[in-house]
Design an enzyme around this catalytic site. Structure first.
Site, PDB file in Angstrom:
ATOM      1  N   HIS A 124       0.819  -1.296   0.018  1.00  0.00           N
ATOM      2  CA  HIS A 124      -0.126  -0.029   0.019  1.00  0.00           C
ATOM      3  C   HIS A 124       0.702   1.386   0.052  1.00  0.00           C
ATOM      4  O   HIS A 124       0.488   2.267   0.310  1.00  0.00           O
ATOM      5  CB  HIS A 124      -0.781  -0.028   1.015  1.00  0.00           C
ATOM      6  N   CYS A 135       3.191  15.670 -12.372  1.00  0.00           N
ATOM      7  CA  CYS A 135       4.596  15.365 -13.312  1.00  0.00           C
ATOM      8  C   CYS A 135       5.168  14.157 -12.688  1.00  0.00           C
ATOM      9  O   CYS A 135       6.355  13.761 -13.108  1.00  0.00           O
ATOM     10  CB  CYS A 135       5.438  16.442 -13.432  1.00  0.00           C
ATOM     11  N   CYS A 156       3.464  21.266  -6.257  1.00  0.00           N
ATOM     12  CA  CYS A 156       4.950  20.686  -6.723  1.00  0.00           C
ATOM     13  C   CYS A 156       5.660  22.129  -7.100  1.00  0.00           C
ATOM     14  O   CYS A 156       4.931  22.908  -8.034  1.00  0.00           O
ATOM     15  CB  CYS A 156       4.518  20.081  -8.063  1.00  0.00           C
ATOM     16  N   CYS A 159       5.818  22.014 -11.424  1.00  0.00           N
ATOM     17  CA  CYS A 159       4.796  22.150 -12.418  1.00  0.00           C
ATOM     18  C   CYS A 159       3.672  22.828 -11.715  1.00  0.00           C
ATOM     19  O   CYS A 159       2.675  22.992 -12.190  1.00  0.00           O
ATOM     20  CB  CYS A 159       4.356  20.816 -12.948  1.00  0.00           C
ATOM     21  N   SER A 198      -5.947 -10.074   9.374  1.00  0.00           N
ATOM     22  CA  SER A 198      -6.761 -10.881   9.876  1.00  0.00           C
ATOM     23  C   SER A 198      -7.186 -11.808   8.389  1.00  0.00           C
ATOM     24  O   SER A 198      -8.179 -13.161   8.617  1.00  0.00           O
ATOM     25  CB  SER A 198      -8.015 -10.529  10.436  1.00  0.00           C
TER      26      SER A 198
HETATM   27 ZN    ZN Z   1       5.115  18.315 -10.744  1.00  0.00          ZN
END
Ligand code: ZN
Length: 254
Positions: A124, A135, A156, A159, A198
């Site tokens: 996970h 990006c 980010c 970007c 479980s």
């Molecule tokens: Zn980015």
């Protein structure tokens, strides 16, 4: 208490591990409870405070990123305060002693790695990794934490896209790489230690059965009833942090 553990059973499990060509551990939330991380679904867990659909789904990322990040900050805080417990260290010791090929975990808490396990397959994802979902640039955890202490959500720097943790949210697929790596690891496995999970939902209800079907042995360390009763060879109804260190000592001392 550790002293009350059934010695005959410990010996039987230790003997299975010693004879194993490739033992693998499969872990879930239960192994990290003693580290101060309540199972998200249990009382006191994060899902009693948050609705997973509103804070940990693709829908939430798109429609309410600020709420997602409020939840992330809470989770980061919880994980930062946690420490690996004796169960994590015991699995790392077994691997260092050549008695365990690796760990497949459903946990996102990074505690196996912090305890010293080197081959850890994360079904996970991992909450200490972040990337831009536009990006796909990876961002160092420290940089993200510094940013989110000033304002959320985190965007980010390259970007302007939304930054998210490298974990599987509700409605998202299990990473292909984790699936392929676990299939490879389990193909060679002749013993599986199941702990802290479980067997109610995938992949926990599938992977252990594959090992059993190909002739492997199953050692289970879980509190209470689980869905593994029909496949388990040795079962401990006791906390992992009590059983696994005893087992590791017995196996590694031989
Ligand atoms: Zn980015």
């Amino acid at each position: 208490m550790a002293s009350e553990l059934d010695n005959a059973k410990l010996k039987e499990a230790a003997s299975i591990l010693q004879k194993a060509k490739a033992a693998v551990a499969f872990t879930g939330a239960g192994i990290s409870v003693a580290s101060g991380i309540p199972d998200f679904r249990s009382p006191g867990g994060l899902w009693t405070k948050y609705d997973p659909f509103e804070v940990a789904s693709a829908h939430a990322l798109e429609h309410n990123p600020r709420k997602v990040w409020e939840f992330l900050l809470d989770t980061v805080d919880l994980l930062e305060r946690s420490q690996p417990n004796p169960a994590h260290f015991a699995l790392a010791d077994l691997e260092k002693g050549g008695q365990l090929a690796g760990v497949i975990t459903q946990n996102i808490d990074n505690l196996h790695q912090r305890a010293g396990s080197s081959l850890v397959i994360e079904y996970h994802g991992n909450f200490q990794r972040f990337y831009c979902q536009n990006c796909f640039m990876n961002l160092p955890e420290q940089e993200v934490l510094t940013q989110c202490s000033q304002s959320i959500p985190v965007w980010c720097p390259s970007c302007g896209g939304l930054v998210r943790p490298d974990v599987v949210f509700f409605g998202e697929a299990i990473p292909t790489r984790a699936q392929q790596e676990s299939i490879q690891l389990l193909k060679a496995a002749d013993v599986l230690i199941i702990t802290g999970t479980s067997g109610e939902v995938a992949p926990a209800n599938v992977l252990p059965r594959q090992v059993k079907l190909s002739g492997g042995k199953i050692i289970e360390v879980n509190l209470g009833n689980t869905y593994y009763a029909d496949i388990t060879d040795v079962r401990f109804d006791a906390p992992a942090e009590q059983v696994l260190p005893r087992l590791a000592d017995m196996v590694c001392d031989q």
